[in-house]
Design a protein around this motif. Structure first.
Motif, PDB file in Angstrom:
ATOM      1  N   VAL A  73       6.293   8.590  11.641  1.00  0.00           N
ATOM      2  CA  VAL A  73       5.017   8.183  11.055  1.00  0.00           C
ATOM      3  C   VAL A  73       4.370   9.422  10.437  1.00  0.00           C
ATOM      4  CG1 VAL A  73       2.707   7.305  11.551  1.00  0.00           C
ATOM      5  CG2 VAL A  73       4.692   6.284  12.671  1.00  0.00           C
ATOM      6  N   VAL A  74       3.830   9.277   9.234  1.00  0.00           N
ATOM      7  CA  VAL A  74       3.227  10.396   8.512  1.00  0.00           C
ATOM      8  C   VAL A  74       1.747  10.110   8.239  1.00  0.00           C
ATOM      9  CG1 VAL A  74       3.298  11.779   6.398  1.00  0.00           C
ATOM     10  CG2 VAL A  74       5.431  10.951   7.415  1.00  0.00           C
ATOM     11  N   ASN A  75       0.899  11.085   8.562  1.00  0.00           N
ATOM     12  CA  ASN A  75      -0.540  11.035   8.234  1.00  0.00           C
ATOM     13  C   ASN A  75      -1.279   9.871   8.886  1.00  0.00           C
ATOM     14  OD1 ASN A  75      -0.277  13.308   6.598  1.00  0.00           O
ATOM     15  ND2 ASN A  75       0.180  12.082   4.783  1.00  0.00           N
ATOM     16  N   TRP A  76      -0.850   9.498  10.076  1.00  0.00           N
ATOM     17  CA  TRP A  76      -1.542   8.423  10.790  1.00  0.00           C
ATOM     18  C   TRP A  76      -2.544   9.026  11.759  1.00  0.00           C
ATOM     19  CZ3 TRP A  76       1.237   3.824  13.619  1.00  0.00           C
ATOM     20  CH2 TRP A  76       0.852   2.625  13.008  1.00  0.00           C
ATOM     21  N   PRO A  77      -3.759   8.477  11.850  1.00  0.00           N
ATOM     22  CA  PRO A  77      -4.697   8.939  12.881  1.00  0.00           C
ATOM     23  C   PRO A  77      -4.105   8.724  14.272  1.00  0.00           C
ATOM     24  CG  PRO A  77      -5.802   7.538  11.270  1.00  0.00           C
ATOM     25  CD  PRO A  77      -4.331   7.421  11.003  1.00  0.00           C
ATOM     26  N   ASP A 129       0.786  -1.235   0.000  1.00  0.00           N
ATOM     27  CA  ASP A 129       0.000   0.000   0.000  1.00  0.00           C
ATOM     28  C   ASP A 129       0.820   1.290   0.000  1.00  0.00           C
ATOM     29  OD1 ASP A 129       0.983   0.154   2.567  1.00  0.00           O
ATOM     30  OD2 ASP A 129      -0.917  -0.286   3.553  1.00  0.00           O
ATOM     31  N   GLY A 130       2.144   1.173  -0.067  1.00  0.00           N
ATOM     32  CA  GLY A 130       2.986   2.358  -0.091  1.00  0.00           C
ATOM     33  C   GLY A 130       3.406   2.871   1.267  1.00  0.00           C
ATOM     34  N   SER A 131       2.949   2.240   2.334  1.00  0.00           N
ATOM     35  CA  SER A 131       3.335   2.697   3.674  1.00  0.00           C
ATOM     36  C   SER A 131       4.807   2.415   3.966  1.00  0.00           C
ATOM     37  CB  SER A 131       2.449   2.050   4.740  1.00  0.00           C
ATOM     38  OG  SER A 131       2.522   0.647   4.676  1.00  0.00           O
ATOM     39  N   VAL A 174      19.544  -8.841  15.843  1.00  0.00           N
ATOM     40  CA  VAL A 174      18.459  -8.029  15.291  1.00  0.00           C
ATOM     41  C   VAL A 174      18.813  -6.564  15.480  1.00  0.00           C
ATOM     42  CG1 VAL A 174      15.999  -7.465  15.439  1.00  0.00           C
ATOM     43  CG2 VAL A 174      16.771  -9.825  15.850  1.00  0.00           C
ATOM     44  N   VAL A 175      18.733  -5.780  14.416  1.00  0.00           N
ATOM     45  CA  VAL A 175      18.986  -4.344  14.506  1.00  0.00           C
ATOM     46  C   VAL A 175      17.801  -3.591  13.903  1.00  0.00           C
ATOM     47  CG1 VAL A 175      21.484  -4.666  14.372  1.00  0.00           C
ATOM     48  CG2 VAL A 175      20.199  -4.152  12.296  1.00  0.00           C
ATOM     49  N   GLU A 176      17.678  -2.334  14.312  1.00  0.00           N
ATOM     50  CA  GLU A 176      16.608  -1.489  13.800  1.00  0.00           C
ATOM     51  C   GLU A 176      17.191  -0.331  12.997  1.00  0.00           C
ATOM     52  OE1 GLU A 176      12.954  -1.130  16.519  1.00  0.00           O
ATOM     53  OE2 GLU A 176      14.626  -1.377  17.946  1.00  0.00           O
ATOM     54  N   VAL A 177      16.558  -0.051  11.876  1.00  0.00           N
ATOM     55  CA  VAL A 177      16.945   1.055  11.003  1.00  0.00           C
ATOM     56  C   VAL A 177      15.758   2.004  10.892  1.00  0.00           C
ATOM     57  CG1 VAL A 177      17.498   1.676   8.612  1.00  0.00           C
ATOM     58  CG2 VAL A 177      18.644  -0.268   9.687  1.00  0.00           C
ATOM     59  N   PRO A 178      15.961   3.296  11.094  1.00  0.00           N
ATOM     60  CA  PRO A 178      14.823   4.217  11.041  1.00  0.00           C
ATOM     61  C   PRO A 178      14.205   4.296   9.647  1.00  0.00           C
ATOM     62  CG  PRO A 178      16.893   5.430  11.167  1.00  0.00           C
ATOM     63  CD  PRO A 178      17.232   3.997  11.393  1.00  0.00           C
ATOM     64  N   ILE A 179      12.873   4.311   9.619  1.00  0.00           N
ATOM     65  CA  ILE A 179      12.140   4.468   8.362  1.00  0.00           C
ATOM     66  C   ILE A 179      11.052   5.525   8.549  1.00  0.00           C
ATOM     67  CG2 ILE A 179      12.509   2.082   7.633  1.00  0.00           C
ATOM     68  CD1 ILE A 179       9.485   1.618   8.425  1.00  0.00           C
ATOM     69  N   THR A 180      10.535   5.998   7.439  1.00  0.00           N
ATOM     70  CA  THR A 180       9.351   6.849   7.446  1.00  0.00           C
ATOM     71  C   THR A 180       8.167   6.001   7.021  1.00  0.00           C
ATOM     72  OG1 THR A 180      10.586   8.864   6.956  1.00  0.00           O
ATOM     73  CG2 THR A 180       8.228   8.859   6.434  1.00  0.00           C
TER      74      THR A 180
END
Length: 248
Positions: A130-134, A98-100, A201-207
């Motif tokens: 997070v962008v445009n999330w309720p 969905d493009g998220s 396990v590592v975390e990488v920042p995303i939008t």
């Protein structure tokens, strides 16, 4: 990219994503031209599967796995993982249609696999957003992650996220046939199994952006499944810890 981390397969589950599928695959190949795609379609009545077949006919990097019914996100991913393990893919990626999940973030995630076995695209580490999330969805997501961390003792910040990259060895080690989680609880389940198995396990920042077209698959039953299963796993973990103390 490290040659040991190629080829890469991006598994994209679909159900009624006809409007979103072609744009997300185009963005993916613009960001990572060598990536292969497996569309796992659960018999979408809107013709998503037919569209995927057309894309596959035009591009050898695109493959399609048709399933006859909507059986849940977890089952779709397990089918995709099994398909990947029958072939020579070194890395398997989960990505929403969905493009998220921005394909433009994927090269950074794959680079992080050089020092990890599983990379989580994270909304909740520095640089993630997070962008445009309720507000309700954001509260639900953050609350779910906090509960999972407390119940399981997991140190990752975004254990519920669905954008992630696995080294092949992780999926070979996990007993995928025993995974019964269906909804977004599947993401917690797989990450927790990976941590328990001793992988890095590592975390990488995303939008993370809210979908622009179509409807979210989130529902109350998905939330309840995650709450019940995480509670059971947490209690089992506490019980194991107590037994180990008594045996000393």
């Amino acid at each position: 990219m490290d040659q040991a981390l190629e080829p890469v397969l991006v598994v994209i589950p679909t159900y009624n994503e006809r409007e979103n599928l072609e744009p997300i695959i185009a963005r993916l190949h613009a960001a990572l031209p060598s990536a292969h795609v497996l569309v796992v379609d659960d018999g979408s009545p809107d013709g998503t599967g037919d569209l995927a077949d057309g894309l596959a006919a035009a591009d050898s990097r695109v493959n399609v796995l048709h399933r006859t019914e909507k059986a849940g996100l977890g089952a779709a991913y397990i089918a995709g993982f099994s398909w990947a393990l029958e072939r020579d893919f070194a890395v398997v990626v989960e990505m929403d249609a969905d493009g998220s999940h921005a394909p433009e973030d994927l090269p950074r995630m794959l680079a992080a696999l050089g020092d990890a076995d599983l990379v989580l695209g994270s909304r909740y580490v520095p640089g993630g957003r997070v962008v445009n999330w309720p507000k309700r969805r954001e509260f639900l997501s953050k609350g779910g992650n906090l509960y999972a961390r407390l119940a399981l003792g997991a140190k990752v910040k975004d254990i519920t996220g669905g954008y992630r990259a696995f080294r092949r060895a992780v999926l070979e080690k996990l007993k995928l046939g025993t995974v019964a989680s269906h909804g977004y609880c599947f993401q917690i389940d797989l990450a927790w199994r990976t941590i328990e198995a001793g992988f890095t396990v590592v975390e990488v920042p995303i939008t993370f952006a809210e979908r622009e077209r179509g409807e979210s698959k989130m529902s109350g039953s998905i939330v309840r499944e995650a709450y019940i299963r995480v509670t059971k796993w947490g209690l089992r973990r506490r019980g194991t810890q107590l037994l180990s103390l008594f045996k000393r």
